[in-house]
Design a protein around this motif. Structure first.
Motif, mmCIF file in Angstrom:
data_model
loop_
_atom_site.group_PDB
_atom_site.id
_atom_site.type_symbol
_atom_site.label_atom_id
_atom_site.label_comp_id
_atom_site.label_asym_id
_atom_site.label_seq_id
_atom_site.Cartn_x
_atom_site.Cartn_y
_atom_site.Cartn_z
ATOM 1 N N MET A 168 12.032 4.148 104.431
ATOM 2 C CA MET A 168 10.743 3.770 103.852
ATOM 3 C C MET A 168 9.648 4.734 104.311
ATOM 4 O O MET A 168 9.564 5.066 105.492
ATOM 5 C CB MET A 168 10.370 2.338 104.268
ATOM 6 N N LYS A 169 8.823 5.186 103.389
ATOM 7 C CA LYS A 169 7.720 6.060 103.735
ATOM 8 C C LYS A 169 6.657 5.261 104.502
ATOM 9 O O LYS A 169 6.322 4.137 104.146
ATOM 10 C CB LYS A 169 7.112 6.676 102.478
ATOM 11 N N LYS A 170 6.128 5.882 105.544
ATOM 12 C CA LYS A 170 5.125 5.225 106.369
ATOM 13 C C LYS A 170 3.895 6.112 106.506
ATOM 14 O O LYS A 170 3.997 7.339 106.530
ATOM 15 C CB LYS A 170 5.689 4.926 107.763
ATOM 16 N N THR A 171 2.744 5.460 106.593
ATOM 17 C CA THR A 171 1.482 6.169 106.797
ATOM 18 C C THR A 171 1.011 5.918 108.221
ATOM 19 O O THR A 171 0.858 4.763 108.637
ATOM 20 C CB THR A 171 0.410 5.699 105.811
ATOM 21 N N LEU A 172 0.799 6.981 108.960
ATOM 22 C CA LEU A 172 0.258 6.882 110.304
ATOM 23 C C LEU A 172 -1.262 6.940 110.222
ATOM 24 O O LEU A 172 -1.826 7.888 109.671
ATOM 25 C CB LEU A 172 0.781 8.032 111.168
ATOM 26 N N ILE A 173 -1.915 5.920 110.760
ATOM 27 C CA ILE A 173 -3.376 5.895 110.799
ATOM 28 C C ILE A 173 -3.818 6.093 112.243
ATOM 29 O O ILE A 173 -3.549 5.259 113.114
ATOM 30 C CB ILE A 173 -3.942 4.579 110.235
ATOM 31 N N ILE A 174 -4.484 7.202 112.494
ATOM 32 C CA ILE A 174 -4.986 7.516 113.828
ATOM 33 C C ILE A 174 -6.428 7.032 113.899
ATOM 34 O O ILE A 174 -7.280 7.450 113.115
ATOM 35 C CB ILE A 174 -4.911 9.028 114.097
ATOM 36 N N CYS A 183 6.644 9.094 110.354
ATOM 37 C CA CYS A 183 5.696 8.922 109.255
ATOM 38 C C CYS A 183 5.840 10.017 108.207
ATOM 39 O O CYS A 183 6.365 11.096 108.473
ATOM 40 C CB CYS A 183 4.262 8.890 109.782
ATOM 41 N N ASP A 184 5.381 9.703 107.023
ATOM 42 C CA ASP A 184 5.396 10.649 105.917
ATOM 43 C C ASP A 184 3.999 11.204 105.665
ATOM 44 O O ASP A 184 3.841 12.334 105.237
ATOM 45 C CB ASP A 184 5.927 9.961 104.658
ATOM 46 N N GLN A 185 2.987 10.373 105.922
ATOM 47 C CA GLN A 185 1.604 10.772 105.705
ATOM 48 C C GLN A 185 0.762 10.377 106.908
ATOM 49 O O GLN A 185 1.099 9.444 107.630
ATOM 50 C CB GLN A 185 1.047 10.116 104.443
ATOM 51 N N VAL A 186 -0.341 11.091 107.101
ATOM 52 C CA VAL A 186 -1.239 10.846 108.232
ATOM 53 C C VAL A 186 -2.665 10.715 107.728
ATOM 54 O O VAL A 186 -3.118 11.496 106.880
ATOM 55 C CB VAL A 186 -1.160 11.993 109.265
ATOM 56 N N ILE A 187 -3.366 9.722 108.263
ATOM 57 C CA ILE A 187 -4.814 9.605 108.054
ATOM 58 C C ILE A 187 -5.473 9.690 109.421
ATOM 59 O O ILE A 187 -5.186 8.880 110.311
ATOM 60 C CB ILE A 187 -5.193 8.269 107.383
ATOM 61 N N PHE A 188 -6.334 10.686 109.603
ATOM 62 C CA PHE A 188 -7.070 10.809 110.862
ATOM 63 C C PHE A 188 -8.469 10.248 110.654
ATOM 64 O O PHE A 188 -9.309 10.871 110.004
ATOM 65 C CB PHE A 188 -7.149 12.263 111.328
ATOM 66 N N SER A 189 -8.708 9.048 111.191
ATOM 67 C CA SER A 189 -10.018 8.415 111.042
ATOM 68 C C SER A 189 -10.646 8.110 112.393
ATOM 69 O O SER A 189 -11.592 7.333 112.481
ATOM 70 C CB SER A 189 -9.895 7.117 110.225
ATOM 71 N N ALA A 190 -10.104 8.721 113.448
ATOM 72 C CA ALA A 190 -10.635 8.489 114.791
ATOM 73 C C ALA A 190 -11.952 9.227 114.975
ATOM 74 O O ALA A 190 -12.214 10.253 114.337
ATOM 75 C CB ALA A 190 -9.622 8.944 115.843
ATOM 76 N N GLY A 191 -12.768 8.697 115.873
ATOM 77 C CA GLY A 191 -14.031 9.351 116.204
ATOM 78 C C GLY A 191 -14.481 8.923 117.582
ATOM 79 O O GLY A 191 -14.101 7.855 118.069
ATOM 80 N N SER A 192 -15.276 9.738 118.201
ATOM 81 C CA SER A 192 -15.726 9.454 119.561
ATOM 82 C C SER A 192 -16.775 8.359 119.608
ATOM 83 O O SER A 192 -16.998 7.735 120.642
ATOM 84 C CB SER A 192 -16.286 10.728 120.204
ATOM 85 N N GLY A 193 -17.443 8.113 118.476
ATOM 86 C CA GLY A 193 -18.471 7.076 118.446
ATOM 87 C C GLY A 193 -19.846 7.617 118.758
ATOM 88 O O GLY A 193 -20.000 8.618 119.469
ATOM 89 N N GLY A 194 -20.842 6.938 118.241
ATOM 90 C CA GLY A 194 -22.217 7.416 118.371
ATOM 91 C C GLY A 194 -22.817 7.264 119.754
ATOM 92 O O GLY A 194 -23.868 7.840 120.039
#
Length: 211
Positions: A1-7, A64-75
């Motif tokens: 199964m294809k999986k999406t890694l969300i960072i 994983c098959d795909q990656v979403i990088f949505s991490a941030g250090s914060g304001g």
């Protein structure tokens, strides 16, 4: 199964995207520093992996098959964390994805990352970090899509956006939930590879502006 890694899956946008993908029946690997922050999400398609972005976090990329990088250090953090998370961790994620032969890497960047010199003195470290991370991804050889949202707000999603930058600074806004909708829409769409989109509130559907 294809999986999406969300960072960054416990952040505002990352968590909304995680929930949306699961609701669509997609398998998700959520990389977070503290798994308790996702305790309210229950799904047999969700795998939670604890990891520190300042250290080695390569382990989940193999699955994983795909990656979403949505991490941030914060304001509320300083320039040091901006460099460590928004730049260095993003670059490491790109390298890990390339080694794992990931088919699509989606980066959440920021408006202004194209030309950090135009940013305010306060914002320049952040803009430079985003710019350099984007450039590293572009040059990596990965199939990538970069989204550069405007000023983020917590208003409810409208489902209507635009990729044309408004003429007035006060109109350069985008709802976080609409950014999450965009990330969810982009999963599995390899035809968006090699493209960069700015995102703002607007009057068009995603299918009409992402092509």
């Amino acid at each position: 199964m294809k999986k999406t890694l969300i960072i960054g899956a416990s952040g505002h946008i990352g968590k909304m995207t995680t929930k949306q993908l699961l609701a669509d029946g997609k398998a998700v690997i959520a990389l977070v520093r503290d798994k308790n922050k996702l305790a309210d999400i229950c799904s047999d398609k969700l795998q939670i992996v604890e990891g520190d972005l300042e250290k080695d976090f390569s382990q989940p990329f193999a699955d994983c098959d795909q990656v979403i990088f949505s991490a941030g250090s914060g304001g509320k953090t300083g320039a040091d964390k901006t460099m460590l998370i928004d730049l260095w961790a993003a670059c490491k994620a790109v390298d890990y994805a390339k080694s794992a032969n990931v088919s699509h890497f989606v980066m959440v960047s920021s408006i202004g990352a194209d030309d950090p010199s135009q940013g305010t003195e306060t914002m320049k470290p952040y803009m430079i970090a985003k710019h350099m991370a984007d450039e590293h991804l572009i040059r990596s050889g990965l199939n990538y899509t970069i989204f550069r949202p405007g000023l983020l707000t917590d208003n409810n999603a409208t489902g209507k956006m635009q990729t044309t930058r408004p003429g007035n600074n006060e109109d350069m806004t985008i709802n976080r939930e609409d950014v999450a909708n965009t990330l969810t829409y982009a999963v599995g769409k390899s035809e968006l590879g090699g493209k960069i989109f700015e995102l703002f509130n607007g009057d068009k559907n995603l299918a009409d502006i992402l092509n």
